[in-house]
Design a protein around this motif. Structure first.
Motif, PDB file in Angstrom:
ATOM      1  N   ALA A  62       0.865  -1.188   0.000  1.00  0.00           N
ATOM      2  CA  ALA A  62       0.000   0.000   0.000  1.00  0.00           C
ATOM      3  C   ALA A  62       0.893   1.227   0.000  1.00  0.00           C
ATOM      4  N   ILE A  63       0.569   2.210  -0.839  1.00  0.00           N
ATOM      5  CA  ILE A  63       1.406   3.409  -0.920  1.00  0.00           C
ATOM      6  C   ILE A  63       0.691   4.615  -0.320  1.00  0.00           C
ATOM      7  N   ASN A  64       1.497   5.559   0.143  1.00  0.00           N
ATOM      8  CA  ASN A  64       0.987   6.740   0.840  1.00  0.00           C
ATOM      9  C   ASN A  64       0.590   7.813  -0.175  1.00  0.00           C
ATOM     10  N   LEU A  65      -0.439   7.502  -0.947  1.00  0.00           N
ATOM     11  CA  LEU A  65      -0.862   8.418  -2.005  1.00  0.00           C
ATOM     12  C   LEU A  65      -2.335   8.237  -2.323  1.00  0.00           C
ATOM     13  N   ASP A  66      -3.050   9.356  -2.368  1.00  0.00           N
ATOM     14  CA  ASP A  66      -4.423   9.404  -2.865  1.00  0.00           C
ATOM     15  C   ASP A  66      -4.433  10.151  -4.189  1.00  0.00           C
ATOM     16  N   GLU A  67      -4.959   9.489  -5.222  1.00  0.00           N
ATOM     17  CA  GLU A  67      -5.134  10.162  -6.506  1.00  0.00           C
ATOM     18  C   GLU A  67      -6.295   9.483  -7.216  1.00  0.00           C
ATOM     19  N   ALA A  68      -7.356  10.228  -7.455  1.00  0.00           N
ATOM     20  CA  ALA A  68      -8.605   9.631  -7.910  1.00  0.00           C
ATOM     21  C   ALA A  68      -8.897   9.975  -9.365  1.00  0.00           C
ATOM     22  N   PRO A  86      -9.204  13.592  -4.751  1.00  0.00           N
ATOM     23  CA  PRO A  86      -7.863  14.091  -4.440  1.00  0.00           C
ATOM     24  C   PRO A  86      -6.873  13.823  -5.574  1.00  0.00           C
ATOM     25  N   ILE A  87      -5.918  14.723  -5.695  1.00  0.00           N
ATOM     26  CA  ILE A  87      -4.850  14.578  -6.676  1.00  0.00           C
ATOM     27  C   ILE A  87      -3.513  14.728  -5.953  1.00  0.00           C
ATOM     28  N   ASP A  88      -2.699  13.684  -6.024  1.00  0.00           N
ATOM     29  CA  ASP A  88      -1.334  13.733  -5.496  1.00  0.00           C
ATOM     30  C   ASP A  88      -1.301  14.165  -4.032  1.00  0.00           C
ATOM     31  N   GLU A  89      -2.182  13.568  -3.207  1.00  0.00           N
ATOM     32  CA  GLU A  89      -2.228  13.884  -1.782  1.00  0.00           C
ATOM     33  C   GLU A  89      -1.718  12.713  -0.952  1.00  0.00           C
ATOM     34  N   LYS A  90      -1.055  13.011   0.147  1.00  0.00           N
ATOM     35  CA  LYS A  90      -0.627  11.974   1.063  1.00  0.00           C
ATOM     36  C   LYS A  90      -1.807  11.480   1.906  1.00  0.00           C
ATOM     37  N   ILE A  91      -1.798  10.204   2.223  1.00  0.00           N
ATOM     38  CA  ILE A  91      -2.788   9.665   3.154  1.00  0.00           C
ATOM     39  C   ILE A  91      -2.403  10.055   4.574  1.00  0.00           C
ATOM     40  N   SER A  92      -1.121   9.927   4.890  1.00  0.00           N
ATOM     41  CA  SER A  92      -0.603  10.289   6.208  1.00  0.00           C
ATOM     42  C   SER A  92       0.598  11.211   6.024  1.00  0.00           C
ATOM     43  N   ALA A 135      -1.891  -1.626  -5.691  1.00  0.00           N
ATOM     44  CA  ALA A 135      -3.279  -1.539  -5.236  1.00  0.00           C
ATOM     45  C   ALA A 135      -3.964  -0.274  -5.742  1.00  0.00           C
ATOM     46  N   GLY A 136      -3.298   0.443  -6.664  1.00  0.00           N
ATOM     47  CA  GLY A 136      -3.875   1.655  -7.209  1.00  0.00           C
ATOM     48  C   GLY A 136      -3.720   2.830  -6.254  1.00  0.00           C
ATOM     49  N   THR A 137      -4.518   3.875  -6.488  1.00  0.00           N
ATOM     50  CA  THR A 137      -4.479   5.071  -5.620  1.00  0.00           C
ATOM     51  C   THR A 137      -5.883   5.539  -5.253  1.00  0.00           C
ATOM     52  N   PHE A 138      -6.882   4.662  -5.466  1.00  0.00           N
ATOM     53  CA  PHE A 138      -8.260   5.022  -5.129  1.00  0.00           C
ATOM     54  C   PHE A 138      -8.535   4.588  -3.687  1.00  0.00           C
ATOM     55  N   VAL A 139      -9.781   4.416  -3.334  1.00  0.00           N
ATOM     56  CA  VAL A 139     -10.136   4.167  -1.933  1.00  0.00           C
ATOM     57  C   VAL A 139      -9.636   2.801  -1.452  1.00  0.00           C
ATOM     58  N   CYS A 140      -9.456   1.848  -2.348  1.00  0.00           N
ATOM     59  CA  CYS A 140      -8.932   0.538  -1.939  1.00  0.00           C
ATOM     60  C   CYS A 140      -7.535   0.676  -1.338  1.00  0.00           C
ATOM     61  N   ASN A 141      -6.632   1.309  -2.074  1.00  0.00           N
ATOM     62  CA  ASN A 141      -5.287   1.536  -1.546  1.00  0.00           C
ATOM     63  C   ASN A 141      -5.337   2.399  -0.289  1.00  0.00           C
ATOM     64  N   HIS A 142      -6.229   3.376  -0.289  1.00  0.00           N
ATOM     65  CA  HIS A 142      -6.398   4.271   0.871  1.00  0.00           C
ATOM     66  C   HIS A 142      -6.711   3.461   2.130  1.00  0.00           C
ATOM     67  N   VAL A 143      -7.635   2.524   2.017  1.00  0.00           N
ATOM     68  CA  VAL A 143      -8.024   1.693   3.159  1.00  0.00           C
ATOM     69  C   VAL A 143      -6.905   0.726   3.542  1.00  0.00           C
ATOM     70  N   PHE A 144      -6.257   0.147   2.543  1.00  0.00           N
ATOM     71  CA  PHE A 144      -5.153  -0.770   2.800  1.00  0.00           C
ATOM     72  C   PHE A 144      -4.041  -0.055   3.570  1.00  0.00           C
ATOM     73  N   TYR A 145      -3.672   1.131   3.105  1.00  0.00           N
ATOM     74  CA  TYR A 145      -2.648   1.909   3.804  1.00  0.00           C
ATOM     75  C   TYR A 145      -3.142   2.287   5.205  1.00  0.00           C
TER      76      TYR A 145
END
Length: 215
Positions: A84-90, A100-106, A139-149
């Motif tokens: 899981a990567i620390n990135l949100d990009e939808a 979100p575009i190019d935003e950190k999750i944490s 895992a992509g950068t949508f909500v799936c990766n967001h939740v995994f991270y």
């Protein structure tokens, strides 16, 4: 000693009427396989809210293992995720209109977390039972990766003994009636998730083998 596995699935998104991740995991809710108890909860396909909901469900169930499941339309296999990567990009808005575009999750979290599950062993177990499966390294950068991270970050922040990870699944057959896209039957996906969950509960160590694609 019994072990508890919490499975989560998402609500529909992107114009779909159903989400196969929830359709699959809800069939396993309350099931017991030998000494392994499965429970299932649905979480919103919304950035931030999804992690809040996940943490609430973890506190409620106090599981030993958490496996979040999500739809990856276009994939051929059931694919446990490695990282899981620390990135949100939808590419599309989530169900609350966030894009979100190019935003950190944490802000202070690491660039990535690896899964806490024996995903190659899980893939082998599924393939042995005729389930198309392979390891995924994105895992992509949508909500799936967001939740995994978010799951792995929660485990890290709380020093929890929970082991966690994520599985992506293809469309189910009903979703591709008007699409040119691969699919698996819901029964096949349910069986795959069950095999993966039970395998993860029984084994901490992974096997040493090639588990994914080279591209």
């Amino acid at each position: 000693m019994s072990k508890k596995v919490l499975l989560t699935g998402f609500e529909p998104f992107g114009g779909e009427k159903i989400n196969p991740s929830w359709e699959a995991v809800k069939q396993l809710n309350g099931k017991v396989f030998d000494d392994i108890e499965l429970s299932a909860e649905r979480i919103p396909t919304v950035y931030r809210e999804s992690i809040d909901a996940l943490e609430m469900h973890i506190e409620k169930h106090q599981p030993d293992i958490v496996i979040c499941v999500g739809q990856a339309g276009g994939r051929l296999h059931v694919t446990p995720e490695k990282v899981a990567i620390n990135l949100d990009e939808a590419r599309i808005p989530d169900n609350a209109g966030n894009q979100p575009i190019d935003e950190k999750i944490s802000e202070d979290g690491p660039a990535a977390y690896f899964t806490g599950l024996p995903i190659k062993r899980m893939v082998e177990g599924m393939k042995e039972q005729g389930i198309p499966a392979s390891v995924s390294y994105t895992a992509g950068t949508f909500v799936c990766n967001h939740v995994f991270y978010g799951l792995m970050d929660y485990i890290h922040r709380t020093s929890s003994n929970i082991r966690g990870g994520f599985i992506h699944i293809p469309f189910i057959t009903e979703q591709v009636v008007d699409k040119k896209a691969p699919s698996l039957s819901l029964d096949t996906i349910v069986k795959g998730i069950r095999i993966a969950a039970v395998g993860a509960a029984r084994h901490e160590a992974d096997v040493h083998s090639v588990g994914g694609a080279t591209h």
